[in-house]
Design a protein around this motif. Structure first.
Motif, mmCIF file in Angstrom:
data_model
loop_
_atom_site.group_PDB
_atom_site.id
_atom_site.type_symbol
_atom_site.label_atom_id
_atom_site.label_comp_id
_atom_site.label_asym_id
_atom_site.label_seq_id
_atom_site.Cartn_x
_atom_site.Cartn_y
_atom_site.Cartn_z
ATOM 1 N N ALA A 242 -7.794 3.428 -4.015
ATOM 2 C CA ALA A 242 -7.594 4.845 -3.742
ATOM 3 C C ALA A 242 -8.420 5.668 -4.701
ATOM 4 O O ALA A 242 -8.592 5.295 -5.864
ATOM 5 C CB ALA A 242 -6.113 5.213 -3.875
ATOM 6 N N ARG B 210 0.696 4.441 -2.579
ATOM 7 C CA ARG B 210 0.338 5.766 -2.072
ATOM 8 C C ARG B 210 1.375 6.804 -2.485
ATOM 9 O O ARG B 210 1.037 7.917 -2.889
ATOM 10 C CB ARG B 210 0.197 5.744 -0.554
ATOM 11 N N GLN C 75 0.812 -1.212 0.000
ATOM 12 C CA GLN C 75 0.000 0.000 0.000
ATOM 13 C C GLN C 75 0.850 1.268 0.000
ATOM 14 O O GLN C 75 0.567 2.218 -0.734
ATOM 15 C CB GLN C 75 -0.917 -0.019 1.227
ATOM 16 N N GLU D 247 -8.787 6.063 0.798
ATOM 17 C CA GLU D 247 -8.099 4.821 0.480
ATOM 18 C C GLU D 247 -8.616 3.704 1.371
ATOM 19 O O GLU D 247 -9.187 3.958 2.437
ATOM 20 C CB GLU D 247 -6.585 4.992 0.645
ATOM 21 N N LEU E 244 -5.243 12.751 -2.681
ATOM 22 C CA LEU E 244 -5.715 11.405 -2.365
ATOM 23 C C LEU E 244 -6.940 11.555 -1.466
ATOM 24 O O LEU E 244 -6.835 11.885 -0.295
ATOM 25 C CB LEU E 244 -4.614 10.609 -1.660
#
Length: 201
Positions: free
Chosen positions: A197, A172, A168, A184, A181
């Protein structure tokens, strides 16, 4: 693993077999479809790009919308044109032959784990180019199996051609270069674990 890898490759190259076996392994994509319904605006006539659409497995979710699926696999696209509603293009995800700000939203599912970081960045930049200001991209990508007991999930990752399955944190880091963002989540779809996401231009 040689024979099994060959079988997986053959299945992956056949649109009908690909959809059939992926539907079995992922419980008919119910978890993925739930995320599409939750995070994307459906049935409102919006312009939607499905980047790396494969054989158009999710095209039916966007009925009534201006849906365009794009994939590098000519065989997938030809099949989708015959069996799915919407428009379909054969192209590299880094160079979609459409004008700037053509789409309101985008879906990227199961594409980036096949690509190294530099190509992933190029795909994300192309997605950004194609979205209107404030446009949103729902990205769902394979991550290493969360549970050590998920032996089939580990096996599938080992033999399929997803050479860039990332944790992850690595996704990211790449996604934050795209823009905001928004949210998520880690989710399970059948035997597969994913990082989801929502990115905003």
């Amino acid at each position: 693993m040689g024979l099994l890898s060959t079988v997986v490759e053959k299945v992956s190259d056949n649109p009908v077999l690909f959809i059939f076996f992926r539907s079995i392994l992922e419980n008919d994509f119910k978890a993925i479809r739930a995320q599409i319904k939750k995070e994307m605006r459906l049935g409102k006539g919006l312009r939607t790009l499905d980047l790396g659409c494969g054989p158009g497995a999710f095209a039916d979710a966007f009925l009534g919308d201006d849906y365009v699926g794009a994939d590098l696999n000519q065989r997938y696209i030809e099949w989708a044109k015959r069996h799915r509603k919407g428009s379909f293009l054969t192209c590299d995800a880094r160079a979609v032959p459409l004008p700037d700000e053509r789409f309101d939203q985008a879906l990227i599912f199961g594409l980036l784990h096949h690509l190294p970081d530099d190509v992933t960045r190029a795909v994300l930049q192309e997605t950004r180019r194609l979205l209107v200001p404030g446009g949103r991209a729902l990205v769902i990508e394979d991550i290493p199996a969360v549970s050590k007991l998920n032996l089939i999930g580990h096996l599938i990752h080992h033999i399929e051609n997803g050479e860039h399955i990332r944790p992850q944190a690595d996704y990211r880091r790449l996604f934050l270069e795209f823009g905001k963002l928004e949210n998520e989540e880690i989710l399970r779809s059948g035997i597969c674990d994913y990082y989801k996401a929502v990115l905003v231009k």
